[in-house]
Design an enzyme around this catalytic site. Structure first.
Site, PDB file in Angstrom:
ATOM      1  N   ARG A   1      -8.373  -0.871   4.857  1.00  9.06           N
ATOM      2  CA  ARG A   1      -7.601   0.188   4.181  1.00  9.06           C
ATOM      3  C   ARG A   1      -6.210  -0.307   3.824  1.00  9.06           C
ATOM      4  O   ARG A   1      -5.561   0.240   2.931  1.00  9.06           O
ATOM      5  CB  ARG A   1      -7.470   1.428   5.087  1.00  9.06           C
ATOM      6  CG  ARG A   1      -8.747   2.243   5.164  1.00  9.06           C
ATOM      7  CD  ARG A   1      -8.536   3.521   5.947  1.00  9.06           C
ATOM      8  NE  ARG A   1      -7.248   4.074   5.635  1.00  9.06           N
ATOM      9  CZ  ARG A   1      -6.374   4.553   6.522  1.00  9.06           C
ATOM     10  NH1 ARG A   1      -6.677   4.563   7.795  1.00  9.06           N
ATOM     11  NH2 ARG A   1      -5.231   5.047   6.147  1.00  9.06           N
TER      12      ARG A   1
ATOM     13  N   ARG B   1       0.167  14.716  13.523  1.00  8.14           N
ATOM     14  CA  ARG B   1       0.864  14.345  12.285  1.00  8.14           C
ATOM     15  C   ARG B   1       1.018  15.605  11.439  1.00  8.14           C
ATOM     16  O   ARG B   1       0.344  15.783  10.432  1.00  8.14           O
ATOM     17  CB  ARG B   1       0.097  13.249  11.535  1.00  8.14           C
ATOM     18  CG  ARG B   1       0.035  11.937  12.303  1.00  8.14           C
ATOM     19  CD  ARG B   1      -0.675  10.849  11.531  1.00  8.14           C
ATOM     20  NE  ARG B   1       0.174  10.238  10.511  1.00  8.14           N
ATOM     21  CZ  ARG B   1      -0.220   9.226   9.739  1.00  8.14           C
ATOM     22  NH1 ARG B   1      -1.429   8.715   9.870  1.00  8.14           N
ATOM     23  NH2 ARG B   1       0.594   8.715   8.817  1.00  8.14           N
TER      24      ARG B   1
ATOM     25  N   CYS C   1      -4.794   7.511   9.730  1.00 10.26           N
ATOM     26  CA  CYS C   1      -4.993   6.988  11.082  1.00 10.26           C
ATOM     27  C   CYS C   1      -4.696   8.054  12.123  1.00 10.26           C
ATOM     28  O   CYS C   1      -3.788   8.874  11.951  1.00 10.26           O
ATOM     29  CB  CYS C   1      -4.075   5.793  11.317  1.00 10.26           C
ATOM     30  SG  CYS C   1      -4.598   4.306  10.457  1.00 10.26           S
TER      31      CYS C   1
ATOM     32  N   LYS D   1       0.840  -1.211   0.000  1.00 11.38           N
ATOM     33  CA  LYS D   1       0.000   0.000   0.000  1.00 11.38           C
ATOM     34  C   LYS D   1       0.866   1.249   0.000  1.00 11.38           C
ATOM     35  O   LYS D   1       0.656   2.171  -0.791  1.00 11.38           O
ATOM     36  CB  LYS D   1      -0.888  -0.001   1.262  1.00 11.38           C
ATOM     37  CG  LYS D   1      -1.529   1.350   1.578  1.00 11.38           C
ATOM     38  CD  LYS D   1      -2.399   1.289   2.817  1.00 11.38           C
ATOM     39  CE  LYS D   1      -1.709   1.485   4.141  1.00 11.38           C
ATOM     40  NZ  LYS D   1      -1.319   2.864   4.480  1.00 11.38           N
ATOM     41  N   ASN D   2       1.851   1.271   0.888  1.00  8.67           N
ATOM     42  CA  ASN D   2       2.626   2.505   1.063  1.00  8.67           C
ATOM     43  C   ASN D   2       3.639   2.748  -0.057  1.00  8.67           C
ATOM     44  O   ASN D   2       4.229   3.828  -0.136  1.00  8.67           O
ATOM     45  CB  ASN D   2       3.314   2.511   2.431  1.00  8.67           C
ATOM     46  CG  ASN D   2       2.301   2.679   3.556  1.00  8.67           C
ATOM     47  OD1 ASN D   2       1.143   3.021   3.302  1.00  8.67           O
ATOM     48  ND2 ASN D   2       2.711   2.429   4.785  1.00  8.67           N
TER      49      ASN D   2
ATOM     50  N   ASP E   1       5.038   0.583  12.077  1.00  4.72           N
ATOM     51  CA  ASP E   1       3.826  -0.074  11.573  1.00  4.72           C
ATOM     52  C   ASP E   1       3.725  -1.530  12.025  1.00  4.72           C
ATOM     53  O   ASP E   1       2.640  -2.114  12.024  1.00  4.72           O
ATOM     54  CB  ASP E   1       3.779  -0.022  10.037  1.00  4.72           C
ATOM     55  CG  ASP E   1       3.587   1.392   9.517  1.00  4.72           C
ATOM     56  OD1 ASP E   1       3.285   2.297  10.303  1.00  4.72           O
ATOM     57  OD2 ASP E   1       3.749   1.589   8.288  1.00  4.72           O
TER      58      ASP E   1
END
Ligand code: EPZ
Length: 417
Positions: A397, A121, A116, A22-23, A305
């Site tokens: 997600r 952030r 999230c 995903k990232n 993560d």
């Protein structure tokens, strides 16, 4: 509302392929607009965040569609430089469109991104990097307007190796005049993946993975083909689930080097790890022991993560483990939920202390965020009886058909939409 039903206590056994990252996918999708190009991306996971990124592209006038794991983008029709808040708030990665739009249009109008809730952030490092490249930035409430008549190559030193700020700086630098040197850059595999994509697109860029990225403009290619790297955090999650259930699992199509710190701690906890350059087999007898101290850090350190899922794997590990979370200020939101299963975890500030318990007992939980939710799945698989996780769409997600993947390894889990 997604409801995950898990009957714990089954060993995970067998082999599975790990989804694309995903990232890595999200910044590459944003990068597809920096010049008018056709991109074909393979191994892209089918996830809500990917869908949101493709909707942003379509909103901007590009064509973008996903068929299975293949994504086809044509950014030649790009006709706008503004992204509405309703699209920005769907995920954190939408902020990477700032550097991409600035590169292509000399302007980006957007709002603060979602993602999230892991504590503060801020995006100050993104804004500072873009300003150093010549952008003028107005902030009005949550609205951000960036403009640059001309982007000029320069030296940028990031005071912290932010993944997103590095990505934004790389994208804007591709369309800057002259050389840009980004020092203190993030070194994550996803940064290397972005560099590889940009090179295919015609960028003169090198150094990703080393902490210093040098960019010297871009001579656009008409089309780019790129395969997305495997998702190291999903791989880590399945490895943790295998460890927690006394399993014997082979992860195929992964690069073990990219999550070697997680494998190191699983090995310390008592698992056998057999790696090749494309696969990992993890064998666990289910009798794990605490691993002392774990601290999260930017790559190549232990990834934040993977912190919640490794914590979940160690809930029944004999003895004590202490985790220090150094990246996000609020990444222990899973702890009260894990304690509802009978875990003995106390979190305070940056530190969480885990004392292994004999047994976890299934109960009803609520997913707090993406990786916290994944941790609850890992713990539920290791608990006796039924765990039901109510999830407002966090887990899907980041995890593609995760119920099916775990079922193929023998887990008793299903997802009710
Ligand atoms: C990326 O987020 C990942 N997201 C995150 O994955 C991951 O946890 C994180 O990198 C760290 O590895 C994507 O790639 C889409 P950062 P990002 O900028 O880019 C502070 C997941 O679960 N910071 O490296 O947002 C920030 O507050 C997600 O898949 C500033 O202070 O991470 C944080 O404390 C969650 N100012 C730290 O740096 C800034 O301008 C790391 O953030 C930017 C960041």
């Amino acid at each position: 509302m997604d409801i995950w039903h898990i009957r714990g206590g089954r060993r995970l056994e067998g082999a599975c392929f790990v989804q694309g990252s995903k990232n890595a996918s999200l910044p590459i999708i944003a990068a597809s607009i920096i010049c008018p190009t056709r991109s074909e991306l393979f191994n892209v996971p089918q996830l809500k965040d990917v869908d949101a990124a493709l909707r942003i592209l379509r909103h901007l006038g590009c064509s973008a569609e996903q068929r299975g794991g293949d994504v086809y983008i044509d950014s030649s029709g790009l006709s706008g430089s503004a992204i509405p808040h309703s699209l920005m708030e769907e995920m954190r990665s939408s902020v990477i469109f700032m550097g991409a739009l600035l590169a292509r249009c000399g302007e980006a109008r957007l709002s603060l991104p979602g993602g999230c809730q892991l504590g503060r952030r801020p995006i100050d490092l993104h804004l500072s990097a873009l300003k150093q490249l010549g952008a003028e930035i107005e902030e009005d409430g949550g609205e951000i307007i960036c403009r640059a008549a001309k982007l000029q190559g320069t030296e940028i030193t990031l005071p912290f190796p932010s993944v997103g700020a590095t990505e934004n700086a790389m994208l804007a630098a591709c369309r800057a005049k002259g050389e840009t040197v980004i020092r203190g850059a993030a070194r994550e595999p996803e940064i290397v993946a972005l560099q590889n994509y940009l090179r295919e697109m015609g960028a003169d860029i090198r150094g990703a993975g080393s902490g210093t990225v040098t960019v010297n403009g871009l001579r656009p290619e008409a089309s780019v083909v790129q395969r997305i790297i495997p998702d190291r955090i999903v791989a880590a999650t399945i490895a943790c689930a295998a460890a927690a259930t006394g399993g014997n699992v082979e992860l195929r199509g992964v690069n073990p080097e990219q999550f070697s710190t997680v494998l190191h701690f699983l090995n310390q906890a008592g698992c056998d790890i057999i790696s090749t350059n494309r696969s990992v087999r993890l064998l666990s007898d289910g009798r794990l022991h605490g691993v002392g101290e774990i601290s999260t850090a930017p790559y190549p350190g232990f990834p934040t993560d993977a912190q919640p899922v490794l914590m979940a794997a160690l809930l029944k590990a004999e003895g004590r483990t202490v985790i220090t979370e150094n990246i996000f200020e609020n990444r222990y939101r899973q702890v009260p939920e894990l304690c509802r299963l009978g875990a003995d975890v106390t979190a305070s500030g940056k530190t969480a202390e885990i004392w292994g318990v004999e047994c976890l007992h299934g109960t009803a939980l609520t997913a707090t965020d993406l990786r916290g939710g994944a941790a609850m799945i890992v713990a539920g698989l290791a608990a006796e009886g039924e765990t039901v996780i109510c999830d407002d769409g966090h887990i899907t997600r980041g995890y593609e058909r995760f119920d099916m993947r775990l079922r193929s390894l023998g887990a008793d889990i299903y997802l009710e939409y």
